[in-house]
Design a protein around this motif. Structure first.
Motif, PDB file in Angstrom:
ATOM      1  N   SER A 126       0.796  -1.277  -0.075  1.00  0.00           N
ATOM      2  CA  SER A 126       0.009  -0.035  -0.026  1.00  0.00           C
ATOM      3  C   SER A 126       0.765   1.175  -0.022  1.00  0.00           C
ATOM      4  O   SER A 126       0.659   2.123  -0.543  1.00  0.00           O
ATOM      5  N   ASN A 127       1.876   1.259   0.780  1.00  0.00           N
ATOM      6  CA  ASN A 127       2.993   2.168   0.814  1.00  0.00           C
ATOM      7  C   ASN A 127       3.638   2.292  -0.325  1.00  0.00           C
ATOM      8  O   ASN A 127       3.829   3.685  -1.082  1.00  0.00           O
ATOM      9  N   LEU A 130       0.980   4.079  -2.759  1.00  0.00           N
ATOM     10  CA  LEU A 130       0.889   5.455  -2.552  1.00  0.00           C
ATOM     11  C   LEU A 130       2.178   6.405  -2.947  1.00  0.00           C
ATOM     12  O   LEU A 130       1.755   7.553  -3.440  1.00  0.00           O
ATOM     13  N   LEU A 131       3.122   6.031  -2.554  1.00  0.00           N
ATOM     14  CA  LEU A 131       4.246   6.914  -3.155  1.00  0.00           C
ATOM     15  C   LEU A 131       4.343   6.761  -4.443  1.00  0.00           C
ATOM     16  O   LEU A 131       4.901   8.114  -5.079  1.00  0.00           O
ATOM     17  N   GLY A 132       4.171   5.813  -5.264  1.00  0.00           N
ATOM     18  CA  GLY A 132       3.977   5.627  -6.722  1.00  0.00           C
ATOM     19  C   GLY A 132       3.204   6.516  -7.147  1.00  0.00           C
ATOM     20  O   GLY A 132       3.199   7.156  -8.507  1.00  0.00           O
ATOM     21  N   THR A 133       1.839   6.924  -6.555  1.00  0.00           N
ATOM     22  CA  THR A 133       0.875   7.905  -6.967  1.00  0.00           C
ATOM     23  C   THR A 133       1.026   9.265  -6.371  1.00  0.00           C
ATOM     24  O   THR A 133       0.221   9.853  -6.664  1.00  0.00           O
ATOM     25  N   GLY A 134       2.205   9.487  -5.628  1.00  0.00           N
ATOM     26  CA  GLY A 134       2.106  10.815  -5.335  1.00  0.00           C
ATOM     27  C   GLY A 134       1.103  11.187  -4.191  1.00  0.00           C
ATOM     28  O   GLY A 134       1.284  12.184  -3.841  1.00  0.00           O
ATOM     29  N   GLN A 135       0.979  10.063  -3.225  1.00  0.00           N
ATOM     30  CA  GLN A 135       0.168  10.392  -2.098  1.00  0.00           C
ATOM     31  C   GLN A 135       0.893  10.191  -0.927  1.00  0.00           C
ATOM     32  O   GLN A 135       1.987   9.607  -0.907  1.00  0.00           O
ATOM     33  N   LYS A 136       0.342  10.488   0.385  1.00  0.00           N
ATOM     34  CA  LYS A 136       0.861  10.571   1.470  1.00  0.00           C
ATOM     35  C   LYS A 136       1.108   8.970   1.955  1.00  0.00           C
ATOM     36  O   LYS A 136       0.112   8.358   1.806  1.00  0.00           O
ATOM     37  N   SER A 137       2.406   8.694   2.161  1.00  0.00           N
ATOM     38  CA  SER A 137       2.749   7.302   2.633  1.00  0.00           C
ATOM     39  C   SER A 137       3.820   7.186   3.460  1.00  0.00           C
ATOM     40  O   SER A 137       4.328   8.338   4.141  1.00  0.00           O
ATOM     41  N   MET A 138       4.075   6.161   3.897  1.00  0.00           N
ATOM     42  CA  MET A 138       5.335   5.916   4.881  1.00  0.00           C
ATOM     43  C   MET A 138       6.527   5.653   3.684  1.00  0.00           C
ATOM     44  O   MET A 138       6.417   4.815   2.836  1.00  0.00           O
ATOM     45  N   VAL A 139       7.538   6.511   3.824  1.00  0.00           N
ATOM     46  CA  VAL A 139       8.346   6.427   2.758  1.00  0.00           C
ATOM     47  C   VAL A 139       9.934   5.676   3.223  1.00  0.00           C
ATOM     48  O   VAL A 139      10.181   5.819   4.516  1.00  0.00           O
ATOM     49  N   PRO A 140      10.133   4.721   2.458  1.00  0.00           N
ATOM     50  CA  PRO A 140      11.487   3.940   2.791  1.00  0.00           C
ATOM     51  C   PRO A 140      12.569   4.628   3.287  1.00  0.00           C
ATOM     52  O   PRO A 140      12.896   5.757   2.789  1.00  0.00           O
ATOM     53  N   CYS A 141      13.205   4.435   4.361  1.00  0.00           N
ATOM     54  CA  CYS A 141      14.189   5.219   5.255  1.00  0.00           C
ATOM     55  C   CYS A 141      15.449   5.578   4.503  1.00  0.00           C
ATOM     56  O   CYS A 141      15.784   6.819   4.686  1.00  0.00           O
ATOM     57  N   THR A 142      15.919   4.767   3.729  1.00  0.00           N
ATOM     58  CA  THR A 142      17.173   5.149   3.123  1.00  0.00           C
ATOM     59  C   THR A 142      17.006   6.211   2.002  1.00  0.00           C
ATOM     60  O   THR A 142      17.703   7.273   2.040  1.00  0.00           O
ATOM     61  N   PRO A 143      16.122   5.871   0.886  1.00  0.00           N
ATOM     62  CA  PRO A 143      15.720   6.868   0.005  1.00  0.00           C
ATOM     63  C   PRO A 143      15.362   8.060   0.496  1.00  0.00           C
ATOM     64  O   PRO A 143      15.596   9.310   0.142  1.00  0.00           O
ATOM     65  N   LEU A 144      14.808   8.058   1.620  1.00  0.00           N
ATOM     66  CA  LEU A 144      14.131   9.423   2.655  1.00  0.00           C
ATOM     67  C   LEU A 144      15.238  10.250   2.725  1.00  0.00           C
ATOM     68  O   LEU A 144      15.374  11.288   2.780  1.00  0.00           O
ATOM     69  N   GLY A 145      16.444   9.455   3.665  1.00  0.00           N
ATOM     70  CA  GLY A 145      17.509   9.954   4.061  1.00  0.00           C
ATOM     71  C   GLY A 145      18.196  10.811   2.864  1.00  0.00           C
ATOM     72  O   GLY A 145      18.718  11.976   2.950  1.00  0.00           O
TER      73      GLY A 145
END
Ligand code: NDP
Length: 300
Positions: A126-127, A130-145
């Motif tokens: 689901s996350n 959501l990320l793929g469609t530009g919606q609010k999601s929980m973002v994987p930590c390494t790419p977020l950093g």
């Protein structure tokens, strides 16, 4: 050396400070303490170190750390029952099942059994959607950093050419989505990419997430580009003594630093940001669960 060194250690300390400040506010103003549950199955030595560090930093940030260590032969049924229990525990705002799992356990099934709202690793389908469609999601930590460091360095990423080397579900693909979300022109390269040096030479931003020691040399880098080196590779280091080793990234640091505008070192670059972002995601999950304002600058 021309490049500015992007200091992930110092940056991650600032993120952890922000997290701790927000945690203190949640406790003082709302009587809520964010809780992170980490589940470790088996005795993989690297995973044990990661889990220990995660627990330590969670507590240092003022949050509750809940650790579940299960035997390597734990059944899927037992693991799923534990995840279900954590999903229904109001004191737990984030759940992380440490990967890799022993071979007899279905990783996708286990990850997708986590409540997406508590999936602080951002790996639940689901996350990902959501990320793929530009919606609010929980973002994987390494790419977020990586994104946080890039935003901090560049301010605005809009229109920049970004090349992500690597297409894994945990780094390469979400990294590309995040860069696209910030309006970069994104190329994802992988082991079948033709003329990788030429592709990389076009990039204003290079994110290397391959797992091959020092694969990217300086003459692949466009002068002034920003190099984010995600790779963590242990290689022999006879210069340090017999049997000694050292960590290197996927980029050849010295030659890339001669050409790049900015570069993350290994160690001390992306690595420390990953746990800091895990803590940030846990606070974000806690705020969302309680209908409270999310901390600024700690998510995508
Ligand atoms: P994976 O092994 O899952 O993916 C590696 C990717 O690199 C694949 O997409 C693969 O392509 C690509 N690749 C392999 N060889 C080449 C090549 N010669 N040219 C171009 N692309 C190539 O790795 P991860 O994404 O999990 O991790 C990548 C690195 O990042 C590792 O060193 C890992 O330790 C590190 N890492 C660091 C973290 C941190 O906190 N700093 C967190 C997570 C990972 P293909 O798909 O075609 O096989």
């Amino acid at each position: 050396m021309a490049a500015q060194i992007i200091d992930g250690k110092a940056f991650s300390a600032r993120i952890r400070d922000k997290v701790a400040t927000h945690v203190a506010r949640l406790k003082d103003e709302h009587g809520i303490t964010p809780g992170l549950a980490v589940v470790l199955v088996g005795e993989d030595p690297a995973s044990q170190v990661y889990v220990r560090n995660k627990g330590k930093q969670t507590v240092e940030a003022g949050m509750n750390s809940i650790e579940h260590k299960l035997a390597a032969d734990t059944s899927e049924e037992t693991l799923l029952a534990l995840v279900d229990k954590l999903n229904n525990d109001e004191q737990v705002h984030g759940i992380l099942v440490q990967l890799p799992l022993p071979k007899h356990l279905d990783e996708d099934l286990v990850i997708n059994s986590i409540d997406p709202a508590k999936d602080v690793d951002g790996f639940h389908i689901s996350n990902v959607g959501l990320l793929g469609t530009g919606q609010k999601s929980m973002v994987p930590c390494t790419p977020l950093g990586c994104l946080m460091m890039l935003r901090d360095h560049h301010g605005n990423l809009s229109g920049l050419d970004a090349v992500v080397i690597g297409r894994s579900n945990i780094v390469g693909k979400p990294m590309a989505q995040l860069l696209l979300g910030d309006s970069c022109t994104v190329t994802i390269a992988h082991s079948r990419t033709k003329d990788l040096p030429d592709v990389v030479r076009r990039a204003d931003i290079v994110v290397a997430a391959v797992g091959r020691p020092e694969m990217v040399p300086g003459d692949w880098i466009k002068p002034g580009a920003t190099v984010i080196d995600v790779g963590i590779n242990r290689i022999e280091a006879p210069e340090k003594g017999e049997g000694k080793s050292r960590l290197v990234g996927d980029c050849h640091f010295e030659s890339c630093a001669e050409v790049a505008g900015a570069i993350t070192p290994v160690p001390g670059g992306v690595g420390p940001m990953t746990i800091a972002c895990l803590l940030a995601n846990t606070v974000t999950a806690c705020c969302r669960a309680n209908g409270l304002a999310e901390p600024d600058g700690l998510t995508a």
